[in-house]
Design a protein around this motif. Structure first.
Motif, mmCIF file in Angstrom:
data_model
loop_
_atom_site.group_PDB
_atom_site.id
_atom_site.type_symbol
_atom_site.label_atom_id
_atom_site.label_comp_id
_atom_site.label_asym_id
_atom_site.label_seq_id
_atom_site.Cartn_x
_atom_site.Cartn_y
_atom_site.Cartn_z
ATOM 1 N N ASN A 164 -10.839 11.889 -9.199
ATOM 2 C CA ASN A 164 -11.454 10.800 -9.561
ATOM 3 C C ASN A 164 -10.382 9.940 -9.873
ATOM 4 O OD1 ASN A 164 -13.653 12.156 -8.610
ATOM 5 N ND2 ASN A 164 -14.894 10.565 -9.614
ATOM 6 N N LEU A 165 -9.211 10.475 -9.113
ATOM 7 C CA LEU A 165 -8.302 9.055 -9.890
ATOM 8 C C LEU A 165 -8.134 8.082 -9.176
ATOM 9 C CD1 LEU A 165 -5.489 8.944 -11.829
ATOM 10 C CD2 LEU A 165 -4.386 9.841 -9.642
ATOM 11 N N ARG A 166 -7.388 6.902 -10.131
ATOM 12 C CA ARG A 166 -7.443 5.526 -9.574
ATOM 13 C C ARG A 166 -6.887 5.302 -10.315
ATOM 14 N NH1 ARG A 166 -10.858 1.130 -9.779
ATOM 15 N NH2 ARG A 166 -12.334 1.382 -11.426
ATOM 16 N N VAL A 200 -7.376 5.258 -14.726
ATOM 17 C CA VAL A 200 -8.550 6.468 -14.908
ATOM 18 C C VAL A 200 -8.507 7.687 -14.169
ATOM 19 C CG1 VAL A 200 -9.922 4.353 -16.196
ATOM 20 C CG2 VAL A 200 -10.234 4.838 -13.560
ATOM 21 N N ILE A 205 3.201 5.888 -3.205
ATOM 22 C CA ILE A 205 3.593 6.306 -3.660
ATOM 23 C C ILE A 205 3.793 7.515 -5.095
ATOM 24 C CG2 ILE A 205 6.528 6.622 -4.295
ATOM 25 C CD1 ILE A 205 6.905 5.592 -1.825
ATOM 26 N N TYR A 239 0.702 6.604 -6.159
ATOM 27 C CA TYR A 239 -0.408 7.616 -6.327
ATOM 28 C C TYR A 239 -0.433 9.287 -6.532
ATOM 29 C CZ TYR A 239 -5.441 8.576 -6.013
ATOM 30 O OH TYR A 239 -6.373 9.980 -6.073
ATOM 31 N N ARG A 240 0.799 9.316 -5.742
ATOM 32 C CA ARG A 240 1.580 10.688 -5.706
ATOM 33 C C ARG A 240 1.999 11.405 -6.870
ATOM 34 N NH1 ARG A 240 0.523 14.142 -5.187
ATOM 35 N NH2 ARG A 240 2.847 15.114 -4.660
ATOM 36 N N GLN A 241 2.646 10.572 -7.252
ATOM 37 C CA GLN A 241 3.464 10.758 -9.298
ATOM 38 C C GLN A 241 2.330 10.851 -9.478
ATOM 39 O OE1 GLN A 241 6.415 7.413 -9.281
ATOM 40 N NE2 GLN A 241 8.012 9.054 -8.365
ATOM 41 N N GLU A 268 2.293 1.534 -3.115
ATOM 42 C CA GLU A 268 1.201 2.356 -4.483
ATOM 43 C C GLU A 268 0.869 3.469 -4.178
ATOM 44 O OE1 GLU A 268 -2.922 2.417 -5.575
ATOM 45 O OE2 GLU A 268 -2.632 3.009 -4.208
ATOM 46 N N MET A 320 0.744 -1.271 -0.229
ATOM 47 C CA MET A 320 0.026 0.219 0.150
ATOM 48 C C MET A 320 0.894 1.674 0.022
ATOM 49 S SD MET A 320 -3.646 0.524 -0.293
ATOM 50 C CE MET A 320 -4.198 2.040 -0.312
ATOM 51 N N VAL A 321 1.810 0.802 0.923
ATOM 52 C CA VAL A 321 2.663 2.151 0.983
ATOM 53 C C VAL A 321 3.592 2.642 -0.327
ATOM 54 C CG1 VAL A 321 4.921 3.390 1.576
ATOM 55 C CG2 VAL A 321 3.608 2.385 3.302
ATOM 56 N N TYR A 372 -1.235 14.181 -13.294
ATOM 57 C CA TYR A 372 -1.403 14.751 -14.553
ATOM 58 C C TYR A 372 -2.016 15.918 -13.754
ATOM 59 C CZ TYR A 372 -3.275 9.969 -14.882
ATOM 60 O OH TYR A 372 -3.742 8.794 -15.735
ATOM 61 N N GLU A 427 -1.058 11.361 -9.161
ATOM 62 C CA GLU A 427 -1.200 12.880 -8.823
ATOM 63 C C GLU A 427 -0.247 14.486 -9.098
ATOM 64 O OE1 GLU A 427 -1.898 12.874 -4.352
ATOM 65 O OE2 GLU A 427 -4.103 13.176 -5.389
ATOM 66 N N ASP A 428 0.747 14.178 -9.154
ATOM 67 C CA ASP A 428 1.472 15.347 -9.737
ATOM 68 C C ASP A 428 1.337 14.857 -11.125
ATOM 69 O OD1 ASP A 428 3.266 17.784 -8.719
ATOM 70 O OD2 ASP A 428 4.833 16.317 -9.893
#
Lengths: 159, 159, 159
Positions: free
Chosen positions: B89-91, B103, B6, B8-10, B4, B1-2, B15, B12-13
């Protein structure tokens, strides 16, 4: 990256609480998101791009922000309305132990009585935050740069 | 999870920077978010649901994306406008060391001179990203699937 | 903060999948986001502020949510349309090992055939989630409080 992730999470929470104070109140909390000496601007993008400093709202201290709250709640006459802020695309552009610079997109949706929601304003926050001695991050600068050449006549609330 | 988290944070940045290149420029940065061989589509949801491949914009290499930028900046005639993307709603739907599938929802708000903002387009990104040898994640596929049966005549900028 | 960050990431993912079930289907997945005994409300903000309990949609069990799905898919007559949810400003207001309280803003954009997108509804989720014995977080309460005094006549889908 982990440290930056934690800073990011703190900002997400801060930006959500800021919007909540504007949308759901109490509006008196809004100035508490700023440092004593601060700069709060609502300024059209066209002016920023032309290097013109003219803003439609300009506050240079926490005291001026409180004056604005008083004006909204007690002095100004306007039709009651609901507002809803969406803050997206938050991005940290500079981050050290006591100072963060960040950008984010905002939209402000306005709902007037007996009307469908409409977009009042979209734009971009350009922010600078300081970690103060009580352990709280606060805005020392917030530039709300909105995408319009038309000045909306109903900017009553802060953004 | 950690791990994943990181990734996710990358994303977000990434996008947020992608949207910033479109909204605030420079638009020349936009092709740099893609791999050399890539697939970029803007396609109505109705066509996707009917299995029809017809897209209103289709680029199959970074070169074609640069051609599009040139067209927008130099060739096409259109009224100046501001755009603002909200990505929510980034996933992440698939994630390994070198490949991510994700998505997200998007809305594109358009502001024409002397007009209030209006929603030009809403829809969904279906994305595939690769980690390239320089350590940067780039889109090998971006399908911009918009919710409409009406083809807007003002899709000038990429989404 | 790290534990809370992980909870936050899980919620972001959950909220994105919830919106996806409504926007892109299958709608039959929607009740699975709730506990057996649950409270799902769509209620105008004005009623909440006046302490009036009248909601435009009220479901008090997973069974009632399934009935709603059947009504949308099989019983009701309405023009086909696309919906797109944007969920922003997610904030955890209470978090322990088995229970989370959270708030978020939503907007619902509706696209009717041959029309441009329009905002159907904006508002705020007030949520309570429980960690169930299968390791999945589910809504035990979701209050969808929308900013309007006008009751839209086209609330067909859940929010």
């Amino acid at each position: 990256m982990v440290a930056e992730s934690i800073a990011y999470r703190q900002l997400e929470d801060l930006y959500a609480r800021y919007a909540e104070a504007l949308d759901d109140g109490p509006l008196e909390q809004w100035p508490e998101f700023f440092t004593e000496n601060c700069l709060y601007l609502i300024i059209p993008r066209e002016n920023v791009e032309r290097g013109m400093p003219l803003a439609i709202m300009r506050c240079e201290s926490k005291g001026m922000l409180y004056d604005r709250v008083t004006a909204v709640l007690e002095t100004m006459m306007y039709e009651p309305r609901y507002l809803r802020h969406h803050v997206t695309n938050l991005r940290i552009t500079k981050c050290d132990d006591t100072e963060i610079e960040a950008v984010a997109n905002f939209s402000v949706i306005e709902v007037l009585p007996e009307s469908l929601p409409r977009i009042l304003m979209v734009g971009r926050y350009l922010d600078r935050l300081l970690l103060e001695s009580d352990g709280v991050w606060r805005f020392s600068e917030r530039h709300c740069i909105y995408d319009s050449t038309l000045v909306p006549n109903s900017i009553i609330y802060p953004v």
